[in-house]
Write a protein that holds these residues in place. Sequence first.
Motif, mmCIF file in Angstrom:
data_model
loop_
_atom_site.group_PDB
_atom_site.id
_atom_site.type_symbol
_atom_site.label_atom_id
_atom_site.label_comp_id
_atom_site.label_asym_id
_atom_site.label_seq_id
_atom_site.Cartn_x
_atom_site.Cartn_y
_atom_site.Cartn_z
ATOM 1 N N VAL A 31 0.833 -1.204 0.000
ATOM 2 C CA VAL A 31 0.000 0.000 0.000
ATOM 3 C C VAL A 31 0.870 1.257 0.000
ATOM 4 N N GLN A 32 1.631 1.418 -1.077
ATOM 5 C CA GLN A 32 2.511 2.568 -1.247
ATOM 6 C C GLN A 32 2.413 3.062 -2.688
ATOM 7 N N ALA A 33 2.670 4.344 -2.868
ATOM 8 C CA ALA A 33 2.725 4.925 -4.210
ATOM 9 C C ALA A 33 3.639 6.138 -4.169
ATOM 10 N N ARG A 34 4.234 6.451 -5.325
ATOM 11 C CA ARG A 34 5.037 7.668 -5.427
ATOM 12 C C ARG A 34 5.080 8.107 -6.878
ATOM 13 N N TYR A 35 5.267 9.392 -7.102
ATOM 14 C CA TYR A 35 5.424 9.957 -8.439
ATOM 15 C C TYR A 35 6.799 10.590 -8.491
ATOM 16 N N GLU A 36 7.572 10.269 -9.525
ATOM 17 C CA GLU A 36 8.889 10.859 -9.711
ATOM 18 C C GLU A 36 8.892 11.665 -10.995
ATOM 19 N N CYS A 37 9.289 12.932 -10.883
ATOM 20 C CA CYS A 37 9.346 13.836 -12.023
ATOM 21 C C CYS A 37 10.798 13.925 -12.495
ATOM 22 N N TYR A 38 10.998 13.775 -13.798
ATOM 23 C CA TYR A 38 12.349 13.797 -14.362
ATOM 24 C C TYR A 38 12.643 15.083 -15.132
ATOM 25 N N ARG A 39 11.748 16.081 -15.044
ATOM 26 C CA ARG A 39 11.987 17.340 -15.751
ATOM 27 C C ARG A 39 13.150 18.071 -15.090
ATOM 28 N N PRO A 40 14.066 18.620 -15.885
ATOM 29 C CA PRO A 40 15.212 19.338 -15.319
ATOM 30 C C PRO A 40 14.757 20.502 -14.437
ATOM 31 N N GLY A 41 15.372 20.650 -13.290
ATOM 32 C CA GLY A 41 15.091 21.759 -12.400
ATOM 33 C C GLY A 41 13.803 21.652 -11.608
ATOM 34 N N CYS A 42 13.182 20.495 -11.590
ATOM 35 C CA CYS A 42 11.926 20.330 -10.851
ATOM 36 C C CYS A 42 12.186 20.583 -9.364
ATOM 37 N N PRO A 43 11.392 21.477 -8.730
ATOM 38 C CA PRO A 43 11.614 21.771 -7.316
ATOM 39 C C PRO A 43 11.177 20.650 -6.369
ATOM 40 N N LYS A 44 10.349 19.739 -6.844
ATOM 41 C CA LYS A 44 9.892 18.612 -6.010
ATOM 42 C C LYS A 44 9.851 17.364 -6.886
ATOM 43 N N PRO A 45 11.001 16.734 -7.100
ATOM 44 C CA PRO A 45 11.057 15.599 -8.035
ATOM 45 C C PRO A 45 10.401 14.315 -7.534
ATOM 46 N N ARG A 46 10.045 14.250 -6.263
ATOM 47 C CA ARG A 46 9.411 13.026 -5.739
ATOM 48 C C ARG A 46 8.248 13.414 -4.837
ATOM 49 N N GLU A 47 7.080 12.816 -5.097
ATOM 50 C CA GLU A 47 5.900 13.071 -4.273
ATOM 51 C C GLU A 47 5.276 11.750 -3.861
ATOM 52 N N GLU A 48 4.772 11.731 -2.631
ATOM 53 C CA GLU A 48 4.105 10.550 -2.093
ATOM 54 C C GLU A 48 2.848 10.990 -1.350
ATOM 55 N N PRO A 49 1.825 10.127 -1.268
ATOM 56 C CA PRO A 49 0.641 10.495 -0.487
ATOM 57 C C PRO A 49 0.993 10.567 0.997
ATOM 58 N N ILE A 50 0.265 11.381 1.728
ATOM 59 C CA ILE A 50 0.539 11.563 3.148
ATOM 60 C C ILE A 50 0.153 10.323 3.956
ATOM 61 N N ARG A 51 -0.950 9.675 3.582
ATOM 62 C CA ARG A 51 -1.404 8.483 4.320
ATOM 63 C C ARG A 51 -1.906 7.426 3.334
ATOM 64 N N PRO A 52 -1.854 6.180 3.718
ATOM 65 C CA PRO A 52 -2.296 5.103 2.813
ATOM 66 C C PRO A 52 -3.718 5.264 2.299
ATOM 67 N N SER A 53 -4.609 5.836 3.090
ATOM 68 C CA SER A 53 -5.991 5.994 2.630
ATOM 69 C C SER A 53 -6.115 6.992 1.484
ATOM 70 N N GLY A 54 -5.082 7.797 1.246
ATOM 71 C CA GLY A 54 -5.111 8.774 0.166
ATOM 72 C C GLY A 54 -4.506 8.291 -1.131
#
Length: 75
Positions: A31-54
């Motif tokens: 029960v995990q997920a993440r989004y990784e952005c590969y665009r150059p200069g991205c200020p937040k290249p990795r995002e994850e939900p705060i809680r599993p229910s989200g």
Amino acid sequence: MTASAARARATPGAAATPLVHGSLFVDMENVQARYECYRPGCPKPREEPIRPSGIRAFIGGIKARHLDQYHGSTS
């Protein structure tokens, strides 16, 4: 193709346009997920939900939200 264009294509280290701008990883077993952005200069290249229910909402809209918030576009 012009000679200068042919040289530019053959130049090692020449910047290429990336084909993949980001990836969504989902692990349903743990029960995990993440989004990784590969665009150059991205200020937040990795995002994850705060809680599993989200996770479901995260998966459904992370790409559009991320691009809108950090890159000013939805494409």
